[in-house]
Write a protein that holds these residues in place. Structure first.
Motif, PDB file in Angstrom:
ATOM      1  N   GLN A  13      -1.761   3.817  -3.637  1.00  0.00           N
ATOM      2  CA  GLN A  13      -2.917   4.479  -4.215  1.00  0.00           C
ATOM      3  C   GLN A  13      -3.857   3.400  -4.740  1.00  0.00           C
ATOM      4  O   GLN A  13      -3.410   2.321  -5.141  1.00  0.00           O
ATOM      5  N   PRO A  14      -5.141   3.677  -4.715  1.00  0.00           N
ATOM      6  CA  PRO A  14      -6.082   2.676  -5.199  1.00  0.00           C
ATOM      7  C   PRO A  14      -5.934   2.462  -6.696  1.00  0.00           C
ATOM      8  O   PRO A  14      -5.574   3.369  -7.432  1.00  0.00           O
ATOM      9  N   SER A  15      -6.185   1.249  -7.118  1.00  0.00           N
ATOM     10  CA  SER A  15      -6.123   0.977  -8.557  1.00  0.00           C
ATOM     11  C   SER A  15      -7.401   1.478  -9.211  1.00  0.00           C
ATOM     12  O   SER A  15      -8.465   1.531  -8.599  1.00  0.00           O
TER      13      SER A  15
END
Length: 78
Positions: free
Chosen positions: A75-77
């Motif tokens: 998942q994107p930070s």
């Protein structure tokens, strides 16, 4: 059909659809040699039932048992 929904129907060749009873974005699984990729929507309310009802039972059948040994979440930070 809105373009946003239409693009959700596009899947990689050979993908097997994972149905989504709570939303419009399906998931899918794809095999590449001995490796398997599972892609699910990012909405937890949709993703969790798909994982519990479809993906984990499929993994258990694939592995011949009821334990999953390795899982990765991408998942994107923020």
């Amino acid at each position: 059909m809105p373009a946003n929904n239409l693009k959700q129907a596009l899947l990689p060749r050979g993908a097997i659809v994972i149905p989504n009873a709570l939303g419009t974005a399906p998931g899918y699984r794809l095999a590449h040699g001995a490796k398997h990729l599972v892609v699910l929507p990012g909405v937890p309310r949709e993703m969790k039932p798909m994982m519990e009802e479809t993906v984990l039972p499929w993994l258990a059948r694939l592995r011949g048992g009821d334990q999953v040994y390795l899982a990765r979440v991408f998942q994107p930070s923020a």
